[in-house]
Scaffold this motif. Structure first.
Motif, PDB file in Angstrom:
ATOM      1  N   TYR A  14       9.698  -2.964   8.253  1.00  8.52           N
ATOM      2  CA  TYR A  14      10.986  -2.087   8.278  1.00  8.52           C
ATOM      3  C   TYR A  14      12.319  -2.663   8.157  1.00  8.52           C
ATOM      4  O   TYR A  14      12.550  -3.928   8.545  1.00  8.52           O
TER       5      TYR A  14
ATOM      6  N   MET B  31      -4.000   6.378   7.186  1.00 12.45           N
ATOM      7  CA  MET B  31      -3.546   5.739   8.677  1.00 12.45           C
ATOM      8  C   MET B  31      -3.248   6.922   9.398  1.00 12.45           C
ATOM      9  O   MET B  31      -2.573   8.328   8.980  1.00 12.45           O
TER      10      MET B  31
ATOM     11  N   SER C  30      -3.122  -3.197  11.815  1.00 17.21           N
ATOM     12  CA  SER C  30      -3.722  -1.942  11.972  1.00 17.21           C
ATOM     13  C   SER C  30      -4.700  -1.897  11.026  1.00 17.21           C
ATOM     14  O   SER C  30      -4.401  -2.288   9.831  1.00 17.21           O
TER      15      SER C  30
ATOM     16  N   ALA D  41      -3.812  -3.584   7.508  1.00 23.78           N
ATOM     17  CA  ALA D  41      -2.613  -3.409   7.011  1.00 23.78           C
ATOM     18  C   ALA D  41      -1.577  -3.985   8.118  1.00 23.78           C
ATOM     19  O   ALA D  41      -1.606  -4.129   9.137  1.00 23.78           O
TER      20      ALA D  41
ATOM     21  N   LYS E 177      -0.405   7.479  10.985  1.00 24.03           N
ATOM     22  CA  LYS E 177       0.842   7.618  11.293  1.00 24.03           C
ATOM     23  C   LYS E 177       1.188   8.932  10.690  1.00 24.03           C
ATOM     24  O   LYS E 177       2.043   9.850  11.226  1.00 24.03           O
TER      25      LYS E 177
ATOM     26  N   ASP F  83       4.376  -0.736   4.001  1.00 26.55           N
ATOM     27  CA  ASP F  83       2.725  -1.381   4.603  1.00 26.55           C
ATOM     28  C   ASP F  83       2.315  -2.231   3.337  1.00 26.55           C
ATOM     29  O   ASP F  83       1.909  -1.586   2.347  1.00 26.55           O
TER      30      ASP F  83
ATOM     31  N   SER G 247       3.049  -3.345   8.651  1.00 20.56           N
ATOM     32  CA  SER G 247       3.913  -2.494   8.439  1.00 20.56           C
ATOM     33  C   SER G 247       5.348  -3.424   8.887  1.00 20.56           C
ATOM     34  O   SER G 247       5.332  -4.010   9.839  1.00 20.56           O
TER      35      SER G 247
ATOM     36  N   ASP H 292       5.709  -5.299  12.147  1.00 21.65           N
ATOM     37  CA  ASP H 292       4.752  -5.172  13.501  1.00 21.65           C
ATOM     38  C   ASP H 292       4.181  -6.335  13.820  1.00 21.65           C
ATOM     39  O   ASP H 292       4.001  -7.196  13.149  1.00 21.65           O
TER      40      ASP H 292
ATOM     41  N   LYS I  30       1.117  -1.363   0.022  1.00 17.16           N
ATOM     42  CA  LYS I  30       0.211  -0.007   0.012  1.00 17.16           C
ATOM     43  C   LYS I  30       0.850   1.383  -0.176  1.00 17.16           C
ATOM     44  O   LYS I  30       0.762   2.216  -0.930  1.00 17.16           O
ATOM     45  N   TYR I  31       2.047   1.312   1.009  1.00 14.61           N
ATOM     46  CA  TYR I  31       2.714   2.485   1.102  1.00 14.61           C
ATOM     47  C   TYR I  31       4.139   1.933   1.067  1.00 14.61           C
ATOM     48  O   TYR I  31       4.602   0.950   1.682  1.00 14.61           O
TER      49      TYR I  31
ATOM     50  N   ARG J 154      -2.467  10.585   3.619  1.00 14.61           N
ATOM     51  CA  ARG J 154      -2.612   9.101   4.185  1.00 14.61           C
ATOM     52  C   ARG J 154      -3.790   9.151   5.069  1.00 14.61           C
ATOM     53  O   ARG J 154      -4.357  10.075   5.859  1.00 14.61           O
TER      54      ARG J 154
END
Length: 454
Positions: free
Chosen positions: A158, A113, A147, A154, A115, A175, A156, A143, A85-86, A111
């Protein structure tokens, strides 16, 4: 005594279904987390840390060549995986818990979300509420909970982006959509409740009539549940007894089969994502374009010639098509360099089999096939890398890919030399039997090449 037996059967059925539900929920979620871990790791390896450091951290930064190049790579990663998504990159600031964006392919997107609302270079973001995100500079993380936003669920992930000195200078954030996992959990929950109620009713009815005949099949169902919970999705319950018990066992086996098929589909999806990344790298260099596909084809044909079963050949073709995935962590300047490589550059090249193995480990790939990625540069005489294995210590499928890889390299143009003719390449294969190549593999390959000439 009969009431105690009935209560025990009800408890067994209830626990069986509870364990199945817990396994299904955890399995689907962990599959998504592993998938996201692979995407972030491979994506981070494909990004140039030095170029990221040159992006001006202000809104004018989106107009620089560096921003456009990095943005293009992020879009390639997103295109290779439509579930994203992102996708974005971030760096630390001097303030504790405050980070800043570097490159986002869609900086003006609003956005949904909670965040962030904008993501231009230099825009600040408070990461204090995201523990997994804060760990990203130490290593890849994902994560632990889904969320929700206006478009669905979704997750996330990293991964750190390292410079040439091995220092993390930024992180890649991804994400991905998780609606399928969420809906599957709900659907499985409904099925489990139905099976639980059915099990209780069947246990009560049959327990009062023929309790002794039910004890054994219920025990078989419990054993099946334990095997499923341990990950043995191909285990089949062979329950005897009444029609109701057999139907319950049939439903159980259908669920296990569905989970096995779902896990295989996820594994196939992972292969496709990694293959897309490998092809994206090869496409940048006319000399290596299509190399992995040709190696996979040669390897499959050699394995067929040597009499391996179709299932093994299919797995070999899959893993051979991504055998060079570890090269994602090597700069294009090194891979395409015409001059002789320095010692440090050679060390980076020799490290790519280990890097590839580390990238693929979370997929729970067959260990025999994972060895192909790590050992495809080993030599029969123990002079290869990374482990200097010799002869029978080298996985036979790694030896097959080694021969296929070497032949395609010899017959393909490279930045530093022209391609050899087929006769010259065949001569090199023969010359290096017993030193570089496994004799049985080389003989099968040579016979295959000779048949092509007829």
């Amino acid at each position: 005594m009969t009431l105690v037996l009935i209560a025990a059967m009800i408890f067994s059925v209830a626990m069986s279904n509870f364990l199945i539900y817990e396994y299904v929920s955890a399995s689907r979620f962990n599959e998504l987390r592993n998938r996201l871990m692979i995407i972030t790791q491979t994506g981070a390896l494909a990004l140039d840390a030095d170029m990221l450091k040159r992006v001006p951290l202000n809104r004018e930064g989106i107009n620089t060549d560096e921003f456009r190049i990095i943005s293009g790579k992020l879009k390639e990663i997103k295109k290779a995986n439509p579930r994203i998504k992102y996708i974005y990159t971030m760096a630390r600031t001097g303030q504790k818990g405050i980070w800043q964006f570097i490159v986002d392919p869609n900086p003006t997107m609003q956005r949904a979300m909670p965040k962030w609302r904008t993501s231009y270079p230099g825009d600040k973001y408070d990461v204090s509420g995201f523990p997994e995100m804060r760990q990203a500079f130490s290593g890849p993380s994902v994560d632990k909970e889904l969320s929700a936003d206006d478009w669905g669920m979704a997750l996330s992930g990293y991964a750190p982006i390292y410079d040439e000195e091995g220092e993390p200078v930024a992180i890649l954030g991804v994400d991905v959509a998780a609606d399928e996992v969420y809906l599957t959990q709900r659907e499985v929950h409904k099925r489990i409740l139905f099976i639980l109620l059915s099990g209780i009713i069947v246990s009560l009815a049959l327990g009062m009539l023929i309790s002794k005949r039910i004890t054994r099949p219920v025990g078989e169902l419990v054993e099946g549940t334990r095997r499923i919970a341990k990950g043995d999705l191909r285990y089949e319950v062979k329950a005897s007894g009444s029609d109701e018990i057999r139907e319950l066992a049939k439903s159980f086996n259908q669920m296990a089969k569905g989970l096995a098929e779902s896990r295989q589909k996820s594994l196939d999806y992972f292969y496709r994502v990694v293959e897309s990344l490998v092809r994206a790298i090869e496409a940048k260099d006319a000399y290596t374009k299509g190399h992995s596909e040709r190696v996979a084809d040669y390897a499959a044909r050699i394995a067929l010639k040597m009499g391996f079963p179709d299932e093994k050949i299919m797995l070999l073709r899959e893993i051979a098509s991504i055998h060079d995935i570890g090269k994602l962590g090597i700069s294009d300047n090194i891979l395409n360099k015409k001059e002789k490589l320095s010692d440090e550059e050679m060390d980076l090249i020799r490290a790519h089999p280990v890097t590839g193995e580390e990238i693929l480990k979370p997929l729970r790939i067959n260990k025999e096939m994972l060895a192909v990625v790590r050992s495809h540069h080993e030599r029969h005489d123990a002079s290869g890398y990374p482990d200097k294995l010799s002869a029978h210590n080298i996985n036979i499928f790694a030896a097959i890919v080694s021969a296929a890889d070497a032949y395609d390299a010899m017959t393909s143009h490279r930045a530093y030399r022209k391609a050899l003719g087929k006769e010259e390449a065949v001569a090199e294969l023969k010359k290096n039997i017993g030193t570089q190549f496994n004799p049985k593999v080389a003989d099968a390959f040579l016979e295959l090449l000779e048949e092509q000439e007829r």
